[in-house]
Design an enzyme around this catalytic site. Structure first.
Site, PDB file in Angstrom:
ATOM      1  N   CYS A 132       5.750  31.007  -7.229  1.00 26.11           N
ATOM      2  CA  CYS A 132       5.941  32.456  -7.185  1.00 26.11           C
ATOM      3  C   CYS A 132       6.615  32.867  -5.878  1.00 26.11           C
ATOM      4  O   CYS A 132       5.962  32.940  -4.833  1.00 26.11           O
ATOM      5  CB  CYS A 132       4.590  33.155  -7.347  1.00 26.11           C
ATOM      6  SG  CYS A 132       4.693  34.946  -7.237  1.00 26.11           S
ATOM      7  N   CYS A 135       5.435  36.114  -4.267  1.00 25.92           N
ATOM      8  CA  CYS A 135       4.139  35.975  -3.596  1.00 25.92           C
ATOM      9  C   CYS A 135       4.270  35.225  -2.273  1.00 25.92           C
ATOM     10  O   CYS A 135       3.653  35.592  -1.288  1.00 25.92           O
ATOM     11  CB  CYS A 135       3.161  35.192  -4.473  1.00 25.92           C
ATOM     12  SG  CYS A 135       3.155  35.698  -6.195  1.00 25.92           S
ATOM     13  N   ASP A 136       5.047  34.151  -2.254  1.00 28.13           N
ATOM     14  CA  ASP A 136       4.975  33.227  -1.126  1.00 28.13           C
ATOM     15  C   ASP A 136       6.255  33.123  -0.297  1.00 28.13           C
ATOM     16  O   ASP A 136       6.266  32.442   0.735  1.00 28.13           O
ATOM     17  CB  ASP A 136       4.599  31.827  -1.642  1.00 28.13           C
ATOM     18  CG  ASP A 136       3.204  31.813  -2.257  1.00 28.13           C
ATOM     19  OD1 ASP A 136       2.373  32.634  -1.820  1.00 28.13           O
ATOM     20  OD2 ASP A 136       2.945  31.008  -3.165  1.00 28.13           O
TER      21      ASP A 136
END
Ligand SMILES: Cc1cc2nc3c(=O)[nH]c(=O)nc-3n(C[C@H](O)[C@H](O)[C@H](O)COP(=O)(O)OP(=O)(O)OC[C@H]3O[C@@H](n4cnc5c(N)ncnc54)[C@H](O)[C@@H]3O)c2cc1C
Length: 309
Positions: A132, A135-136
């Protein structure tokens, strides 16, 4: 015994639905499935969920979600739902040998990111390996990362990652992408992106307690030659699979199996059955949006149950 509500799934969507339903005194039953706590249990730091200014580890956050639901009387079971019968009310939910009945059902079974499925990938997930970018990506400022895939999501993730990373290499097993032309053009025009055609990732190197991923082994699709590429991060962008097989086509889904919900609602094609989180979301796929739709589902269940009495 008949329940007011059975919630299937225990990620941010299912457990938020459980918190709201329990506080509405519906005494919901949650079947947590094979991944109690959902996808966030395979990651490390979560830094974008509001309320945690210092960030929080994914598994810890999901423990807190569960405790909050239990505090108000939600019953959670580490069990997988094998099938459901939505053709009659109360609905039937089969869990191994057990058959449970419920006036309403919330489906929150998520969509799993497709992985390459080797040991080093599992070991390094959350330690340099991710599925992701939204997200990261932030963790990879000025670092070199690989993106695996060749579809629209790989193009999108690679382009997004150039905001942070110093270099992004897309590793693709064929000699052309499957992505739409416009997404490909964005990639080809981006000076920070390189493409490694005709290669697949076959191993990931690094130790979680020693800084995580350091390199990946890649194999040439035709010659079979294996080489090693240094990298700080590796993002898998090879698609998602909605966990809807157990529904056996009883609800309206799109061609990939994502449940279709009515506009601005979590209502599905069957009255009394609601769906929230990634199982009905092909766009955002975030914990906060999953939790938001989990809340919607519980409020909608409450209103639906009122119509039955
Ligand atoms: C590596 C990684 C890192 C991520 N990092 C972040 C982040 O930092 N911030 C963020 O906002 N989002 C992040 N995400 C995305 C986020 O995890 C998802 O958007 C979110 O978890 C979706 O929630 P959900 O409740 O819909 O589904 P999921 O979390 O996928 O949960 C699905 C649940 O359904 C259960 N289940 C499935 N089938 C059955 C069945 N037959 N019976 C019973 N239960 C079943 C599973 O056991 C699981 O509990 C990340 C995702 C990944 C993969």
């Amino acid at each position: 015994m008949k329940h007011n509500l059975i919630i299937i799934g225990s990620g941010p969507a299912g457990l938020t639905s459980a918190i709201y339903a329990a506080r509405a005194d519906l005494k919901p039953i949650v079947f947590e499935g094979n991944q109690p706590g959902g996808q966030l249990t395979i990651t490390t730091d979560v830094e974008n969920y509001p309320g945690f200014p210092e960030g929080i580890m994914g598994p810890e956050m999901m423990d807190l979600f569960r405790k909050q639901a239990q505090r108000f009387g939600a019953e959670t079971h580490f069990k997988n739902v094998d099938s459901v019968d939505l053709s009659k009310t109360p609905f039937e939910v089969k869990v191994g040998e057990e058959i449970h009945h419920a006036d309403s059902i919330v489906i929150a079974t998520g969509a799993s990111a497709k992985l390459l499925n080797f040991e080093s990938e599992t070991k390094l997930m959350g330690h340099g390996v991710s599925a992701c970018a939204t997200c990261d990506g932030f963790f990879f400022r000025d670092k070199e990362v690989l993106v695996v895939g060749g579809g629209d999501s790989a193009m999108e993730e690679a382009t997004f990652l150039t905001k942070f990373a110093s270099k992004v290499t897309i590793v693709h097993r064929r000699t052309e992408f499957r992505a739409s032309k416009i997404m490909q053009k964005r990639v080809f025009d981006n000076p920070k992106i390189e493409i490694l055609w005709n290669h697949s990732v076959v191993d990931m190197i690094g130790e979680p307690d020693q800084g995580g991923l350091t390199s990946a082994k890649v194999k040439h699709s035709e010659t079979g030659e294996v080489s090693e590429i240094k990298c700080d991060g590796l993002f898998l962008a090879i698609g998602h699979k909605p966990n809807s097989d157990f529904l056996n086509n009883q609800l309206e889904t799109d061609d990939k199996g994502y449940i279709i919900t009515k506009a601005d609602s979590t209502a599905t094609s069957i009255n009394g059955v609601f769906a929230c989180g990634d199982i009905q979301d092909t766009v955002y796929r975030q914990a906060i949006t999953a939790a938001g739709s989990g809340c919607m589902s519980a409020i909608e269940v409450e209103r639906y149950l009122e119509t039955l009495h």
